[in-house]
Design a protein around this motif. Structure first.
Motif, PDB file in Angstrom:
ATOM      1  N   SER A  18       0.828  -1.214   0.000  1.00  0.00           N
ATOM      2  CA  SER A  18       0.000   0.000   0.000  1.00  0.00           C
ATOM      3  C   SER A  18       0.858   1.259   0.000  1.00  0.00           C
ATOM      4  O   SER A  18       0.543   2.227  -0.694  1.00  0.00           O
ATOM      5  CB  SER A  18      -0.918   0.034   1.220  1.00  0.00           C
ATOM      6  OG  SER A  18      -1.662  -1.145   1.279  1.00  0.00           O
ATOM      7  N   THR A  19       1.946   1.245   0.750  1.00  0.00           N
ATOM      8  CA  THR A  19       2.822   2.417   0.814  1.00  0.00           C
ATOM      9  C   THR A  19       3.435   2.683  -0.555  1.00  0.00           C
ATOM     10  O   THR A  19       3.506   3.819  -1.008  1.00  0.00           O
ATOM     11  CB  THR A  19       3.937   2.194   1.857  1.00  0.00           C
ATOM     12  OG1 THR A  19       3.365   1.611   3.025  1.00  0.00           O
ATOM     13  CG2 THR A  19       4.609   3.487   2.239  1.00  0.00           C
ATOM     14  N   GLY A  51      -4.698  -2.478   8.649  1.00  0.00           N
ATOM     15  CA  GLY A  51      -3.560  -2.417   7.751  1.00  0.00           C
ATOM     16  C   GLY A  51      -3.600  -3.530   6.727  1.00  0.00           C
ATOM     17  O   GLY A  51      -2.592  -3.994   6.253  1.00  0.00           O
ATOM     18  N   ASP A 133      15.848   1.272   3.064  1.00  0.00           N
ATOM     19  CA  ASP A 133      16.265   2.280   4.052  1.00  0.00           C
ATOM     20  C   ASP A 133      16.368   1.721   5.467  1.00  0.00           C
ATOM     21  O   ASP A 133      16.979   2.333   6.340  1.00  0.00           O
ATOM     22  CB  ASP A 133      15.249   3.431   4.041  1.00  0.00           C
ATOM     23  CG  ASP A 133      13.870   2.972   4.459  1.00  0.00           C
ATOM     24  OD1 ASP A 133      13.441   3.295   5.566  1.00  0.00           O
ATOM     25  OD2 ASP A 133      13.202   2.241   3.687  1.00  0.00           O
TER      26      ASP A 133
HETATM   27  P1  GTP Z   1      -1.066  -5.211   3.548  1.00  0.00           P
HETATM   28  O1  GTP Z   1      -1.942  -4.194   2.871  1.00  0.00           O
HETATM   29  O2  GTP Z   1      -1.474  -5.475   4.940  1.00  0.00           O
HETATM   30  O3  GTP Z   1      -0.798  -6.404   2.724  1.00  0.00           O
HETATM   31  O4  GTP Z   1       0.347  -4.544   3.792  1.00  0.00           O
HETATM   32  P2  GTP Z   1       1.192  -3.817   2.730  1.00  0.00           P
HETATM   33  O5  GTP Z   1       2.042  -4.797   2.033  1.00  0.00           O
HETATM   34  O6  GTP Z   1       0.331  -2.909   1.941  1.00  0.00           O
HETATM   35  O7  GTP Z   1       2.160  -2.989   3.647  1.00  0.00           O
HETATM   36  P3  GTP Z   1       2.077  -1.458   4.027  1.00  0.00           P
HETATM   37  O8  GTP Z   1       2.232  -0.597   2.829  1.00  0.00           O
HETATM   38  O9  GTP Z   1       0.898  -1.251   4.894  1.00  0.00           O
HETATM   39  O10 GTP Z   1       3.425  -1.341   4.848  1.00  0.00           O
HETATM   40  C1  GTP Z   1       3.626  -2.095   6.027  1.00  0.00           C
HETATM   41  C2  GTP Z   1       4.510  -1.283   6.966  1.00  0.00           C
HETATM   42  O11 GTP Z   1       5.807  -1.090   6.401  1.00  0.00           O
HETATM   43  C3  GTP Z   1       3.966   0.113   7.227  1.00  0.00           C
HETATM   44  O12 GTP Z   1       4.202   0.410   8.584  1.00  0.00           O
HETATM   45  C4  GTP Z   1       4.814   1.007   6.323  1.00  0.00           C
HETATM   46  O13 GTP Z   1       4.937   2.316   6.844  1.00  0.00           O
HETATM   47  C5  GTP Z   1       6.129   0.289   6.321  1.00  0.00           C
HETATM   48  N1  GTP Z   1       6.884   0.505   5.078  1.00  0.00           N
HETATM   49  C6  GTP Z   1       6.459   0.334   3.811  1.00  0.00           C
HETATM   50  N2  GTP Z   1       7.446   0.593   2.933  1.00  0.00           N
HETATM   51  C7  GTP Z   1       8.529   0.938   3.658  1.00  0.00           C
HETATM   52  C8  GTP Z   1       9.872   1.310   3.328  1.00  0.00           C
HETATM   53  O14 GTP Z   1      10.293   1.383   2.179  1.00  0.00           O
HETATM   54  N3  GTP Z   1      10.703   1.565   4.370  1.00  0.00           N
HETATM   55  C9  GTP Z   1      10.320   1.491   5.658  1.00  0.00           C
HETATM   56  N4  GTP Z   1      11.208   1.763   6.608  1.00  0.00           N
HETATM   57  N5  GTP Z   1       9.070   1.140   5.999  1.00  0.00           N
HETATM   58  C10 GTP Z   1       8.179   0.877   5.021  1.00  0.00           C
END
Ligand code: GTP
Length: 597
Positions: A18-19, A51, A133
């Motif tokens: 998602s991020t 999340g 990072d």
């Molecule tokens: P689901 O939707 O639950 O499958 O998760 P997702 O894969 O979409 O993950 P999401 O984007 O919610 O990120 C999970 C966690 O990792 C969050 O707390 C983000 O802020 C963190 N995060 C995502 N990308 C990065 C990154 O590049 N660096 C860091 N340090 N944290 C990250």
């Protein structure tokens, strides 16, 4: 069409899907500052809190690359096994996938299961090493893992950080250069794949589709092939953060159609949309009717709320077609509903939505899977058992079949022993063991689905200190020796506490259930015997002793706030109690069998 790219993002949960999606929207200027919020694609509150992207959505971006304008359609996929069929349909709507791997966590079970789905659909895979990072990131090693898995060149792996924005431009470049443009043609009869739908209480169901061939126009008469129904396309358009109505959506592109459909179940993910007058002879392959995997009773805490509960469930079903329910009654709990869910997470979501959106207070009974029972009289005709109380009398029973799954677990080499013991205890049979690297092992088991309903995730996490990921897919029914363990409170059987259990474990689990219920059932004015029985045979017994003193008596030390707290706690607890005979049973007791360890 040559300037369209359709892609999805596949990843293990929390690897940053998602991020990263937000970053892409940002970078392509698809979001204005005002619209910016965290986790844009997760629009339901509940999704945001958990999340987890529960429902897939799609979003269109414009991007200019080397002087050419491109349309990039990002199709979001849900990130949990309960919704794997939806993942597979979203994937089928794309030509390419970003495979996100967390640079600290490396490859996990869902990375692999989603990758297989993408490869089955011939998608171009762009590996992205996310979270570089992080101080704990291990970019070289994880890149090696990815290279081993995909057989790609290390230079194809894009290092990125969805947090800092590193690598986003390189990802966009790869999407345009590596993912093929869609192939179809506009001159053939309409053939569009439904990959999602969203319920809108004002406008009816919005159906999301990818056009493979032909085009879909405002005002067209369209037909949904699997349901066989015809509709008038009131509005078609493309999906941005808001909807953009258009005259038509052509082959290769992604969009939505609104037809005034009021019930989510009329729109089936995986179905093909075609023209009502000139239908395609070629529906898109892979359509399946999604079947619920887990069943549980949902009862109102207050019996008078039964009709309200029915209305609420009907409304929920309008926007969640995978929820099924039918009325049932329990001697202990009165009137309620037997509900079918895609999995445990789906069950929790429904329960939470009932409480939050409809203000219902409900009791949920022990979840169980769906069994086939065969009687000696009619050994070829299965009786479908969605509730333990429906199991035919053992004297006339020929056999019982239960659903099995293929469970894939990836863990560290150190924990193989622990994971193995847990899976064997859960009646698993190991079929494969593969060392992905010297450190990481993939274990594959055939296992009864019922065993993962019963407290599997938590224990897997514990025995692997968090270093295990898990995924599963159904592999059919198998004969099992199952018995029904009944619970008696105060000598009265409580049907809502019955569970179907493998004969070899029944004794042990019956005993544990009694112990657990003793902990959970509050002491009352009299002794409450708690017994477990198989048929007429009592296999275990505990007693909740009668209450002797006022519970608050101890606190009379002047500490009035403590007393108030205790009373409030009791009041809150009350809300979730059901009176069965003369015994009060709290909600947790109905779930006791799930957490026996
Ligand atoms: P689901 O939707 O639950 O499958 O998760 P997702 O894969 O979409 O993950 P999401 O984007 O919610 O990120 C999970 C966690 O990792 C969050 O707390 C983000 O802020 C963190 N995060 C995502 N990308 C990065 C990154 O590049 N660096 C860091 N340090 N944290 C990250």
């Amino acid at each position: 069409m040559k300037n369209i790219r359709n892609f999805c993002i596949i990843a293990h949960i929390d690897h940053g899907k998602s991020t990263l999606a937000d970053r892409l929207l940002d970078f392509t200027g698809s979001v204005t500052d005002r619209e910016k919020q965290d986790q844009l694609l997760d629009s339901m509150d509940l999704e945001r809190e958990r999340g987890i992207t529960i429902k897939s959505h799609a979003i269109q971006m414009n991007y200019t690359y080397e002087g050419e304008d491109y349309i990039l359609n990002l199709i979001d996929t849900p990130g949990h096994v309960d919704f794997s069929y939806e993942v597979s349909r979203s994937i089928a709507a794309c030509e390419g996938a970003l495979l996100i791997v967390d640079a600290a966590q490396s490859i996990q079970a869902q990375t692999i299961s989603n990758l297989y789905l993408a490869l089955e659909n011939d998608l171009e895979i762009i590996p992205v090493l996310n979270k570089v990072d992080l101080p704990s990131a291990n970019p070289e090693e994880v890149t090696d893992d990815i290279v081993d898995l995909l057989g790609c060149d290390p230079s194809e792996v894009i290092p990125a950080s969805a947090k800092t924005g590193l690598g986003i431009e390189a990802i966009l470049k790869a999407i345009i250069e590596r993912i093929p443009a869609p192939k179809g043609t506009i001159d053939e009869p309409l053939q569009a794949l439904i990959f999602d739908s969203v319920y809108n209480p004002f406008r009816g169901v919005e159906t999301y589709f990818r056009v493979i061939n032909g085009s879909i126009k405002k005002g067209q008469n369209i037909k949904f092939i699997a349901t066989g129904k015809n509709y008038f396309a009131d509005e078609v358009g493309t999906l941005r953060l808001t909807q953009f109505p258009r005259k038509e959506i052509n082959a290769g592109d992604v969009g939505y159609v609104i037809t005034g459909i009021k019930e989510a179940k009329e729109v089936k993910v995986g179905d093909t949309i075609t023209d009502a007058k000139v239908p395609t002879t070629n529906p898109i392959a892979g359509f399946e009717d999604v079947k619920p995997m887990v069943f549980a009773g949902i009862y109102p805490v207050d019996t008078e709320d039964y009709e309200d509960l029915r209305t609420s469930m009907e409304k929920l079903q309008l926007n969640d077609a995978s929820l099924v329910f039918s009325p049932e009654s329990s001697a202990a709990l009165g009137f309620g509903f037997r509900c079918g869910f895609l999995g445990m997470l789906h069950m929790e979501i429904i329960q939470e939505r009932l409480e939050r959106e409809f203000n219902m207070t409900v009791i949920t009974t022990v979840p169980n899977v769906s069994y086939n029972a065969f009687t000696r009289k009619d050994p070829d005709v299965p009786i479908i058992v969605n509730n333990p109380t429906d199991l035919p009398d053992p004297s006339g029973l020929d056999r019982v079949e239960e659903p099995y799954i293929k469970a894939t677990i990836i863990t560290k080499a150190d924990f193989v022993g622990n994971v193995m013991s847990l899976c064997i205890e859960k009646r698993g049979i190991i079929t494969h063991q593969t060392y992905l690297t010297t450190e990481r092992v993939e274990l594959v088991f055939d296992m009864p689905l019922a065993e993962i309903v019963f407290d599997f995730y938590d224990r897997l996490k514990t025995v692997s200190k968090g270093y295990a990921s898990f995924d599963y897919s159904p592999i059919g029914m198998r004969v099992s020796k199952l018995v029904r363990v009944d619970i008696l409170l105060n000598a009265q059987p409580v049907d809502a506490l019955s569970a179907l259990i493998h004969a070899d474990n029944a004794q042990h689990i019956g005993k544990k259930m009694c112990e657990k219920l003793k902990e959970l059932i509050p002491r009352q004015q009299f002794d409450i015997p708690i017994q477990a029985a198989i048929g007429a045979k009592i296999i275990s017994r505990e007693t909740t002793k009668a209450l002797r003193k006022d519970v608050t008596a101890k606190c009379y030390g002047g500490d009035i706030s403590r007393k108030r707290k205790l009373l409030e706690k009791q009041k809150k607890g009350k809300k979730r109690m059901r009176q069965v005979g003369n015994v009060e049973i709290p909600q947790e007791a109905f779930m006791a069998v799930l957490k026996l360890n």
